[in-house]
Design a protein around this motif. Structure first.
Motif, PDB file in Angstrom:
ATOM      1  N   PRO A  49      -3.735   5.030   3.322  1.00  0.00           N
ATOM      2  CA  PRO A  49      -3.486   5.075   1.877  1.00  0.00           C
ATOM      3  C   PRO A  49      -2.122   5.626   1.479  1.00  0.00           C
ATOM      4  CG  PRO A  49      -5.034   6.794   2.517  1.00  0.00           C
ATOM      5  CD  PRO A  49      -4.832   5.920   3.723  1.00  0.00           C
ATOM      6  N   ASP A  50      -1.519   6.437   2.305  1.00  0.00           N
ATOM      7  CA  ASP A  50      -0.234   7.048   1.944  1.00  0.00           C
ATOM      8  C   ASP A  50       0.943   6.481   2.742  1.00  0.00           C
ATOM      9  OD1 ASP A  50      -1.463   8.790   0.088  1.00  0.00           O
ATOM     10  OD2 ASP A  50      -2.090  10.081   1.742  1.00  0.00           O
TER      11      ASP A  50
ATOM     12  N   LYS B 269       1.062   5.165  -9.945  1.00  0.00           N
ATOM     13  CA  LYS B 269       0.331   6.256 -10.589  1.00  0.00           C
ATOM     14  C   LYS B 269      -1.087   6.406 -10.033  1.00  0.00           C
ATOM     15  CE  LYS B 269       2.919   6.199 -14.870  1.00  0.00           C
ATOM     16  NZ  LYS B 269       2.860   6.242 -16.319  1.00  0.00           N
ATOM     17  N   ARG B 270      -1.186   6.554  -8.749  1.00  0.00           N
ATOM     18  CA  ARG B 270      -2.450   6.769  -8.039  1.00  0.00           C
ATOM     19  C   ARG B 270      -3.385   5.567  -8.042  1.00  0.00           C
ATOM     20  NH1 ARG B 270      -4.919  12.341  -9.811  1.00  0.00           N
ATOM     21  NH2 ARG B 270      -4.157  11.741 -11.850  1.00  0.00           N
ATOM     22  N   THR B 271      -2.942   4.425  -8.551  1.00  0.00           N
ATOM     23  CA  THR B 271      -3.757   3.216  -8.518  1.00  0.00           C
ATOM     24  C   THR B 271      -3.242   2.313  -7.403  1.00  0.00           C
ATOM     25  OG1 THR B 271      -4.190   3.302 -10.895  1.00  0.00           O
ATOM     26  CG2 THR B 271      -4.490   1.171  -9.815  1.00  0.00           C
ATOM     27  N   ALA B 272      -4.134   1.943  -6.492  1.00  0.00           N
ATOM     28  CA  ALA B 272      -3.762   1.023  -5.418  1.00  0.00           C
ATOM     29  C   ALA B 272      -3.766  -0.394  -5.973  1.00  0.00           C
ATOM     30  CB  ALA B 272      -4.747   1.141  -4.258  1.00  0.00           C
TER      31      ALA B 272
ATOM     32  N   ARG C  38       1.240   1.366  -4.609  1.00  0.00           N
ATOM     33  CA  ARG C  38       0.570   2.325  -5.493  1.00  0.00           C
ATOM     34  C   ARG C  38       1.416   2.494  -6.739  1.00  0.00           C
ATOM     35  NH1 ARG C  38      -3.851   4.566  -4.055  1.00  0.00           N
ATOM     36  NH2 ARG C  38      -4.398   4.785  -1.884  1.00  0.00           N
TER      37      ARG C  38
END
Length: 136
Positions: free
Chosen positions: A77-78, A46-49, A44
């Motif tokens: 996701p985290d 800046k919140r972009t995968a 990730r």
């Protein structure tokens, strides 16, 4: 919700089962780069995968790697699996098994006219027989 149901909902909502197309529709960047012995990973920024795929893999292996990493993005996701593997004693086997199950469900979810058999998946995408035995 089961992994099979999650995959089914994603395919239905976006009308795509190709992992590259689905990643694009979800706003996930896919980058091809030299990764040595690694097939791929996700990160990730800046919140972009971002899904990173080894550029030296054959195309079909890139497809299955993208599907596996997409599974991590959707299901975990985290979770930084690479960090956990290299810096902790945390067992990532469950996380990897879930990403593999996601990959198989997505690759088998090719629409009624393109349904493939287990043997075709093994040959076409290079999925190990042992992995399929654990899921089916």
């Amino acid at each position: 919700m089961s992994i099979r149901n999650k995959v089914g909902l994603l395919v239905k909502e976006y009308g795509k089962s190709n992992p590259f197309e689905l990643a694009r529709a979800l706003g996930i960047e896919v980058i091809f780069e030299p990764l040595g012995d690694s097939m791929g990973y996700f990160s990730r920024f800046k919140r972009t995968a971002i899904i990173h795929i080894n550029e030296s893999l054959p195309y079909k292996k890139q497809v299955s790697t993208c599907a596996h990493e997409l599974g991590h993005v959707i299901l975990h996701p985290d979770t930084n699996v690479a960090f956990l593997k290299s810096n902790t004693y945390f067992s990532t086997s469950r996380i990897e098994a879930e990403a593999n199950e996601f990959m198989i469900e997505l690759l088998f979810n090719q629409g009624k006219s393109n349904v493939i058999t287990v043997y075709e998946a093994v040959e076409h995408y290079g999925i190990p027989n042992g992995l399929l035995d654990k899921i089916f």
